[in-house]
Design a protein around this motif. Structure first.
Motif, PDB file in Angstrom:
ATOM      1  N   ASP A 219     -25.470   0.809  12.648  1.00 38.50           N
ATOM      2  CA  ASP A 219     -26.108  -0.367  12.049  1.00 38.50           C
ATOM      3  C   ASP A 219     -27.360  -0.768  12.810  1.00 38.50           C
ATOM      4  O   ASP A 219     -28.341  -1.219  12.206  1.00 38.50           O
ATOM      5  CB  ASP A 219     -25.118  -1.542  12.036  1.00 38.50           C
ATOM      6  CG  ASP A 219     -23.923  -1.264  11.154  1.00 38.50           C
ATOM      7  OD1 ASP A 219     -24.017  -1.477   9.934  1.00 38.50           O
ATOM      8  OD2 ASP A 219     -22.887  -0.811  11.690  1.00 38.50           O
ATOM      9  N   ARG A 239     -28.627   3.904   6.515  1.00 40.75           N
ATOM     10  CA  ARG A 239     -29.510   3.284   5.529  1.00 40.75           C
ATOM     11  C   ARG A 239     -29.531   1.772   5.754  1.00 40.75           C
ATOM     12  O   ARG A 239     -28.501   1.155   5.964  1.00 40.75           O
ATOM     13  CB  ARG A 239     -29.007   3.604   4.120  1.00 40.75           C
ATOM     14  CG  ARG A 239     -29.890   3.079   2.991  1.00 40.75           C
ATOM     15  CD  ARG A 239     -29.351   3.493   1.637  1.00 40.75           C
ATOM     16  NE  ARG A 239     -28.042   2.898   1.377  1.00 40.75           N
ATOM     17  CZ  ARG A 239     -27.859   1.690   0.811  1.00 40.75           C
ATOM     18  NH1 ARG A 239     -28.911   0.968   0.466  1.00 40.75           N
ATOM     19  NH2 ARG A 239     -26.650   1.226   0.622  1.00 40.75           N
ATOM     20  N   LYS A 240     -30.715   1.197   5.757  1.00 42.61           N
ATOM     21  CA  LYS A 240     -30.930  -0.223   6.043  1.00 42.61           C
ATOM     22  C   LYS A 240     -30.553  -0.590   7.483  1.00 42.61           C
ATOM     23  O   LYS A 240     -30.246  -1.742   7.777  1.00 42.61           O
ATOM     24  CB  LYS A 240     -30.195  -1.126   5.046  1.00 42.61           C
ATOM     25  CG  LYS A 240     -30.641  -0.957   3.606  1.00 42.61           C
ATOM     26  CD  LYS A 240     -30.114  -2.042   2.678  1.00 42.61           C
ATOM     27  CE  LYS A 240     -28.621  -1.932   2.460  1.00 42.61           C
ATOM     28  NZ  LYS A 240     -28.145  -2.913   1.459  1.00 42.61           N
ATOM     29  N   THR A 242     -31.215  -1.018  11.674  1.00 39.51           N
ATOM     30  CA  THR A 242     -32.236  -1.742  12.448  1.00 39.51           C
ATOM     31  C   THR A 242     -32.500  -1.025  13.769  1.00 39.51           C
ATOM     32  O   THR A 242     -31.579  -0.736  14.520  1.00 39.51           O
ATOM     33  CB  THR A 242     -31.792  -3.190  12.724  1.00 39.51           C
ATOM     34  OG1 THR A 242     -31.622  -3.878  11.478  1.00 39.51           O
ATOM     35  CG2 THR A 242     -32.829  -3.929  13.562  1.00 39.51           C
ATOM     36  N   LYS A 264     -34.893   5.599   4.591  1.00 39.81           N
ATOM     37  CA  LYS A 264     -33.634   4.860   4.779  1.00 39.81           C
ATOM     38  C   LYS A 264     -33.844   3.348   4.851  1.00 39.81           C
ATOM     39  O   LYS A 264     -32.929   2.609   5.230  1.00 39.81           O
ATOM     40  CB  LYS A 264     -32.924   5.349   6.051  1.00 39.81           C
ATOM     41  CG  LYS A 264     -32.413   6.785   5.971  1.00 39.81           C
ATOM     42  CD  LYS A 264     -31.479   7.136   7.109  1.00 39.81           C
ATOM     43  CE  LYS A 264     -32.166   7.270   8.436  1.00 39.81           C
ATOM     44  NZ  LYS A 264     -31.267   7.760   9.517  1.00 39.81           N
ATOM     45  N   ASN A 265     -35.050   2.898   4.465  1.00 36.29           N
ATOM     46  CA  ASN A 265     -35.355   1.460   4.557  1.00 36.29           C
ATOM     47  C   ASN A 265     -35.026   0.900   5.945  1.00 36.29           C
ATOM     48  O   ASN A 265     -34.348  -0.125   6.093  1.00 36.29           O
ATOM     49  CB  ASN A 265     -34.600   0.665   3.486  1.00 36.29           C
ATOM     50  CG  ASN A 265     -35.258   0.760   2.125  1.00 36.29           C
ATOM     51  OD1 ASN A 265     -36.173   1.545   1.936  1.00 36.29           O
ATOM     52  ND2 ASN A 265     -34.787  -0.030   1.176  1.00 36.29           N
ATOM     53  N   ARG A 267     -35.491  -0.984   9.386  1.00 38.51           N
ATOM     54  CA  ARG A 267     -36.217  -2.137   9.929  1.00 38.51           C
ATOM     55  C   ARG A 267     -36.495  -1.858  11.407  1.00 38.51           C
ATOM     56  O   ARG A 267     -35.566  -1.606  12.171  1.00 38.51           O
ATOM     57  CB  ARG A 267     -35.401  -3.424   9.785  1.00 38.51           C
ATOM     58  CG  ARG A 267     -36.157  -4.663  10.259  1.00 38.51           C
ATOM     59  CD  ARG A 267     -35.412  -5.935   9.937  1.00 38.51           C
ATOM     60  NE  ARG A 267     -34.226  -6.095  10.768  1.00 38.51           N
ATOM     61  CZ  ARG A 267     -33.745  -7.280  11.172  1.00 38.51           C
ATOM     62  NH1 ARG A 267     -34.347  -8.383  10.806  1.00 38.51           N
ATOM     63  NH2 ARG A 267     -32.649  -7.342  11.905  1.00 38.51           N
TER      64      ARG A 267
END
Length: 334
Positions: A219, A239-240, A242, A264-265, A267
């Motif tokens: 994550d 994916r998504k 950080t 994978k978008n 951040r």
């Protein structure tokens, strides 16, 4: 108390990959010029990896540059407009030029008043815990709000900030995947809360992460290494996910196209502590929480070694060799 005109400081007078530019010498003692300034006589000051970035020219500095970022000590002079501190107060604070007998702080925003009963042992722990403790505490709240069940990739997991991260992540119920260079360091990380262990010299980090997370990825990743681990960390994220990049131990991350984050978008953050504690109320909030965790025994600050101020070169060599665990501090001559 009487403040001498000169003091002993630890400074750099040039830029170098080596240590020859580090000097221990006499330097003018600061004086109050504006009404909101505070002068602190230092007792202990923390050693941080960031000092090497100034010495090597990764971060700019006006030479000669007095090193240091945090300390504990006693207030010895205040400007006319300072109301929350008085001469004689014991304090823990964050500011530049703390590798010195006396430091002038521009204002009291990042100065935390300690109880008069604060012991020498507590002062050592506060000196060891301020920047690294506040970094970990703000990052798990604001860079990425760690939640129960999150998978977290943590580099330098047995360093000063790493050991604090481990403990805070355990308190939040996260699954910490600790990365360190030796099995001894990994054992220490596990003692402090890490659930999964990766030896960076023996294991394939990506393969191990994929195995641990059943192919999902993590994550969040807290990466203090920089250049050498950037590609691996990017691949380890779900994916998504950080990516929190906060150090340059192997050098700065080279420029890359932002489109690399799109599949994978991802951040990506490059936070610094001061961005989270810029205001007095923010600094007070997190410092009170940190000191409460230390005093209650919920957070263990591991002191690797206490060096004398004049022996900083050895401390720098030790921390940069990655042979240390926990925090290094300097004792300032009184």
């Amino acid at each position: 108390m009487s403040i001498p005109q000169s003091q002993k400081v630890l400074l750099i007078d040039g830029l170098s990959e080596g240590y020859e530019v580090i000097k221990y010498e006499d330097f003018a003692t600061p004086i109050i010029v504006t009404d909101d300034e505070v002068i602190i006589k230092n007792r202990y000051t923390g050693v941080n990896y960031i000092e090497s970035y100034f010495r090597k020219g990764i971060y700019p500095a006006e030479l000669p540059y007095v090193l240091g970022r945090e300390a504990v000590g006693t207030v010895v002079a205040i400007g006319k407009s300072v109301r929350d501190l008085k001469v004689g107060d014991k304090v823990s604070y964050i500011a530049g030029a703390t590798f010195a007998q006396f430091t002038k702080v521009p204002n009291s925003t990042h100065v935390f008043k300690l109880p008069d009963t604060t012991s020498t042992e507590q002062l050592k722990l506060y000196a060891a815990g301020m920047i690294q403790g506040l970094t970990a505490l703000t990052f798990v709240n604001e860079a990425y709000d760690v939640k129960k069940g999150d998978y977290v990739l943590l580099y330098a997991a047995a360093g000063g900030v790493g050991l604090i991260f481990n403990q805070l992540l355990r308190m939040r119920g996260a699954h910490t995947i600790a990365v360190a260079s030796t099995n001894e360091k990994l054992s220490l990380a596990k003692e402090n809360g890490a659930e999964f262990l990766i030896n960076s010299k023996e294991d394939n980090i990506l393969e191990k992460v994929q195995q641990i997370t059943k192919g999902n990825g993590v994550d969040v990743a807290f990466d203090s290494v920089g250049k050498d681990t950037f590609e691996t960390t990017l691949s380890c994220l779900k994916r998504k996910g950080t990516f929190v990049s906060y150090g340059n131990a192997s050098g700065p991350v080279p420029p890359f196209p932002l489109s690399r984050l799109s599949p994978k978008n991802i951040r990506l953050l490059r936070p610094q502590l001061f961005g989270y504690v810029a205001q007095a109320d923010e600094f007070r909030h997190y410092t009170e929480e940190l000191i409460s965790l230390i005093d209650s025994g919920k957070l263990n600050i591991k002191l690797f070694k206490i060096y004398q101020l004049y022996d900083y070169v050895q401390a720098a060599k030790d921390i940069e060799s990655r042979s240390t665990t926990g925090k290094l501090i300097l004792e300032v001559p009184q």
